[in-house]
Design a protein around this motif. Sequence first.
Motif, PDB file in Angstrom:
ATOM      1  N   VAL A 124       1.703 -54.191  10.428  1.00 37.22           N
ATOM      2  CA  VAL A 124       1.371 -52.895  11.041  1.00 37.22           C
ATOM      3  C   VAL A 124       1.979 -51.761  10.217  1.00 37.22           C
ATOM      4  N   ALA A 125       3.240 -51.934   9.829  1.00 35.27           N
ATOM      5  CA  ALA A 125       3.896 -50.902   9.022  1.00 35.27           C
ATOM      6  C   ALA A 125       3.170 -50.697   7.704  1.00 35.27           C
ATOM      7  N   ALA A 126       2.750 -51.799   7.085  1.00 33.08           N
ATOM      8  CA  ALA A 126       2.040 -51.695   5.813  1.00 33.08           C
ATOM      9  C   ALA A 126       0.662 -51.079   6.004  1.00 33.08           C
ATOM     10  N   ALA A 127      -0.023 -51.417   7.086  1.00 34.54           N
ATOM     11  CA  ALA A 127      -1.383 -50.930   7.312  1.00 34.54           C
ATOM     12  C   ALA A 127      -1.422 -49.423   7.522  1.00 34.54           C
ATOM     13  N   VAL A 128      -0.448 -48.886   8.263  1.00 34.76           N
ATOM     14  CA  VAL A 128      -0.466 -47.445   8.551  1.00 34.76           C
ATOM     15  C   VAL A 128       0.314 -46.640   7.522  1.00 34.76           C
ATOM     16  N   GLY A 129       0.970 -47.326   6.568  1.00 39.10           N
ATOM     17  CA  GLY A 129       1.619 -46.621   5.478  1.00 39.10           C
ATOM     18  C   GLY A 129       3.037 -46.189   5.740  1.00 39.10           C
ATOM     19  N   LEU A 130       3.771 -46.947   6.572  1.00 38.33           N
ATOM     20  CA  LEU A 130       5.179 -46.626   6.806  1.00 38.33           C
ATOM     21  C   LEU A 130       5.996 -47.153   5.628  1.00 38.33           C
ATOM     22  N   SER A 131       6.585 -46.254   4.860  1.00 34.06           N
ATOM     23  CA  SER A 131       7.367 -46.678   3.690  1.00 34.06           C
ATOM     24  C   SER A 131       8.840 -46.719   4.086  1.00 34.06           C
ATOM     25  N   VAL A 132       9.308 -47.881   4.544  1.00 31.68           N
ATOM     26  CA  VAL A 132      10.679 -48.053   5.022  1.00 31.68           C
ATOM     27  C   VAL A 132      11.254 -49.341   4.458  1.00 31.68           C
ATOM     28  N   ARG A 133      12.578 -49.443   4.531  1.00 26.36           N
ATOM     29  CA  ARG A 133      13.239 -50.635   4.001  1.00 26.36           C
ATOM     30  C   ARG A 133      13.040 -51.845   4.915  1.00 26.36           C
TER      31      ARG A 133
ATOM     32  N   ARG B  49       2.308 -40.679   2.671  1.00 33.27           N
ATOM     33  CA  ARG B  49       1.001 -40.014   2.678  1.00 33.27           C
ATOM     34  C   ARG B  49       0.428 -39.928   4.086  1.00 33.27           C
ATOM     35  N   GLY B  50       1.282 -39.834   5.093  1.00 30.20           N
ATOM     36  CA  GLY B  50       0.802 -39.718   6.453  1.00 30.20           C
ATOM     37  C   GLY B  50       0.474 -41.066   7.072  1.00 30.20           C
ATOM     38  N   ILE B  51      -0.046 -41.004   8.289  1.00 31.94           N
ATOM     39  CA  ILE B  51      -0.398 -42.208   9.031  1.00 31.94           C
ATOM     40  C   ILE B  51      -1.822 -42.594   8.663  1.00 31.94           C
ATOM     41  N   ALA B  52      -1.977 -43.679   7.926  1.00 34.91           N
ATOM     42  CA  ALA B  52      -3.305 -44.116   7.493  1.00 34.91           C
ATOM     43  C   ALA B  52      -4.192 -44.389   8.705  1.00 34.91           C
ATOM     44  N   GLY B  53      -5.481 -44.121   8.538  1.00 29.01           N
ATOM     45  CA  GLY B  53      -6.427 -44.374   9.614  1.00 29.01           C
ATOM     46  C   GLY B  53      -6.571 -43.246  10.603  1.00 29.01           C
TER      47      GLY B  53
ATOM     48  N   ALA C  94       4.507 -49.741  17.097  1.00 28.62           N
ATOM     49  CA  ALA C  94       3.649 -50.390  18.087  1.00 28.62           C
ATOM     50  C   ALA C  94       4.053 -50.008  19.503  1.00 28.62           C
ATOM     51  N   VAL C  95       5.362 -49.938  19.740  1.00 26.24           N
ATOM     52  CA  VAL C  95       5.847 -49.565  21.071  1.00 26.24           C
ATOM     53  C   VAL C  95       5.513 -48.098  21.360  1.00 26.24           C
ATOM     54  N   ALA C  96       5.776 -47.225  20.377  1.00 22.18           N
ATOM     55  CA  ALA C  96       5.536 -45.792  20.584  1.00 22.18           C
ATOM     56  C   ALA C  96       4.059 -45.504  20.810  1.00 22.18           C
ATOM     57  N   GLN C  97       3.183 -46.246  20.151  1.00 26.36           N
ATOM     58  CA  GLN C  97       1.748 -46.009  20.273  1.00 26.36           C
ATOM     59  C   GLN C  97       1.097 -46.857  21.365  1.00 26.36           C
ATOM     60  N   GLU C  98       1.933 -47.606  22.087  1.00 28.42           N
ATOM     61  CA  GLU C  98       1.452 -48.425  23.208  1.00 28.42           C
ATOM     62  C   GLU C  98       0.343 -49.389  22.764  1.00 28.42           C
ATOM     63  N   LEU C  99       0.564 -50.038  21.617  1.00 34.17           N
ATOM     64  CA  LEU C  99      -0.400 -51.019  21.131  1.00 34.17           C
ATOM     65  C   LEU C  99      -0.280 -52.318  21.932  1.00 34.17           C
ATOM     66  N   GLU C 100      -1.356 -53.070  21.968  1.00 40.35           N
ATOM     67  CA  GLU C 100      -1.325 -54.392  22.585  1.00 40.35           C
ATOM     68  C   GLU C 100      -0.465 -55.314  21.719  1.00 40.35           C
ATOM     69  N   MET C 101       0.496 -55.993  22.343  1.00 38.70           N
ATOM     70  CA  MET C 101       1.406 -56.858  21.590  1.00 38.70           C
ATOM     71  C   MET C 101       1.442 -58.248  22.211  1.00 38.70           C
TER      72      MET C 101
ATOM     73  N   LEU D 175      -5.590 -56.419  15.480  1.00 36.22           N
ATOM     74  CA  LEU D 175      -6.020 -55.346  14.592  1.00 36.22           C
ATOM     75  C   LEU D 175      -6.921 -54.345  15.324  1.00 36.22           C
ATOM     76  N   GLY D 176      -7.747 -54.831  16.253  1.00 32.29           N
ATOM     77  CA  GLY D 176      -8.623 -53.936  16.998  1.00 32.29           C
ATOM     78  C   GLY D 176      -7.854 -52.924  17.822  1.00 32.29           C
ATOM     79  N   SER D 177      -6.714 -53.365  18.386  1.00 35.18           N
ATOM     80  CA  SER D 177      -5.872 -52.450  19.163  1.00 35.18           C
ATOM     81  C   SER D 177      -5.328 -51.333  18.275  1.00 35.18           C
ATOM     82  N   LEU D 178      -4.905 -51.697  17.055  1.00 36.26           N
ATOM     83  CA  LEU D 178      -4.401 -50.695  16.121  1.00 36.26           C
ATOM     84  C   LEU D 178      -5.509 -49.729  15.720  1.00 36.26           C
TER      85      LEU D 178
END
Length: 657
Positions: A327-336, A411-415, A346-353, A367-370
């Motif tokens: 999920v982090a890679a898909a939306v472009g979160l560049s973190v360690r 580069r922002g939140i992809a998608g 996922a928690v903040a965006q209330e995604l299905e987990m 992936l559909g939830s994202l």
Amino acid sequence: MTDFIATAKARNPIGVADWNAIRWPFPKRSRASAASEGGLVFSLRSANTADPGEFPEPFMSFVKAMVCVYNTRSSQLYAVGQSQTLIAAARLLFAEIRDRGGDPALLVHGDFDGAANKAAALMGEGAANIGSKLKVIADEIDRHGLTRQPIGWRNPISRDHKHDRVGEKALKRRHAKLPPLATLDAIAHVSARDDLDDRDLVLQRAIDLLVCGGFRINEVLTLPRNTWVEEPSLDEDGNQLVDRFGKPAVNVGLRYWPEKGGHEVAQIKWLPTVMVDLARRAVDDLLRITAPYAATALHQRAHPGSTLLGEPWDGMPDDALLTTADVAAAVGLSVRMPQIAGRQFAVAQELEMIRVNTRGKPILVPLGSLRRRLFERSFHGNVLNGLVGTLDVADCLFVVPYMFVKRSQNRGIAGTVQLITDAMVQVYLVSQANGSQPSVFERLGYLDENGEPLRLNSHQFRHLLNTLAAEGSVSEMEIARWMGRRQPSQNAAYQHVTPMARAEALRERLRGGQSIGPVADHVMSIRDPVRREEFIATTTATAHVTDLGFCVHPWDSLPCAEFGSCTSCTEHRFLKGDPASRARAEADLRQTEEIIGIAETESADGTYGADNWLEAHRTTADSLRRIVATHDDDSVPDGTLVQLDRRPTHRRSANDA
């Protein structure tokens, strides 16, 4: 007071679902690029502070009711900023009665005086707006009998006249509206750098386009992707003109929707030739950088509930399961630690987990939830307000993902898709108040003489171009048309060159021998320098732009006896070689000659008064021919200030009428 609040709550003109909320959503009337309409905040202190707090009851309900009543005074809701200013006025009133329990029924006349005095001391020119809203509150209190004694308050805060050009206040106001030279040099240097990343480059190119066309900021930010317009440049006979290199000349403009005037179709802002290359570079960079985000917006428009994330995600079905690191890679979160960051997202965006088991195995996200959540986070549809045309976000030049300009993001939140907003441009020029987002000047080390980062605001470029156009003697009608205004009279608030400053430029030509005509001849005949300067000052104390040149009549002292007869007036001047002046004189001459033909027929038929009408137009035509002839006279240098001598005429003047 109870009935007043209950009635306002029942009427609810804003359509608020939760009366008790500290923030009310407000119907957005501006463009999608305007970030100022985030709703009304009923806070005890400014919403930008760390702890804004909230009004206690019953003052909170009183303020909310007052906002509702205020918005029923017009056929449509006021702009959200007007209601927020009313809340700011209420804050000052609350400070006056805090020690009395904050009960609005205890307000008295002196509380309004105290609030107005604080506004005048703290808010500069903005105090006038606060004063007007205090008057609204006082009047409504008296109208509904909400206090034991009528308030009977009059607003003591006078509004400085925006068009005043005389005095120290006017001078300071002009300087504040125009960008300082050092700051202009700095932003030009930034524009030419080759090390700006895409985030800075998008915002800088917005500034470049402001400089090119004198746009309002939200006109630039809602430019369409097909904004570039080129048309062949033709002469009066329809023949193709060539440029100085012998190539076919073209007129270049940008297609846009003016923010004011209710235009339902796009207009074209034609660019000065010297600005074409700068505009071309800006548009090219923007098209290149935003191309993938425009593609995402197009996909969302064609496939509601879905979005693009790039490969390998776009080739996977909706029921594919992603780890939180995915999920982090898909939306472009560049973190360690992408697994933790992805889970937080996922928690903040209330995604299905889906937890695989209860022993600490990775959490999986469909992936559909994202895709659906990123689609919901995106802006869709028309970026213009409902009063003008239609422009889909996918067709915009400044479409980017959410969080695109945040320095903490790559580069922002992809998608996701949205427009660059005016607030993003402002933070680019002036650091965010809490220090989390430094300005480009601060990050790149462009400092003033005190070591502080330079500052600008986006509207200063519009003021600058208005002023330069006025200094260059562009007519008021042309300036109004170029700037997208309804009336030429609206130019005055943006032109910071005074009639006295124009007059000084004309006096310089008289002093330097760059002038011809009766006044110039007399100037050259005066040998005493002191008397010569006094004569120049008395004959050219002011200068107003006309269609053909300048009027030096002192309108503040005397009415004009030749009103409407500028061409043959001795107080009229024009600059030889000015193409706009010559073109207008030639056009007026053609029209006048047509009228002369009609007048000759009427005079021959013995129509009463036709002889005076004929003589008047012959005088005008004679003056126009002399103006055109002077422009075409190679013996007179371009830039010479010309005054026509008055020829004898039998025409009745206004003083004889």
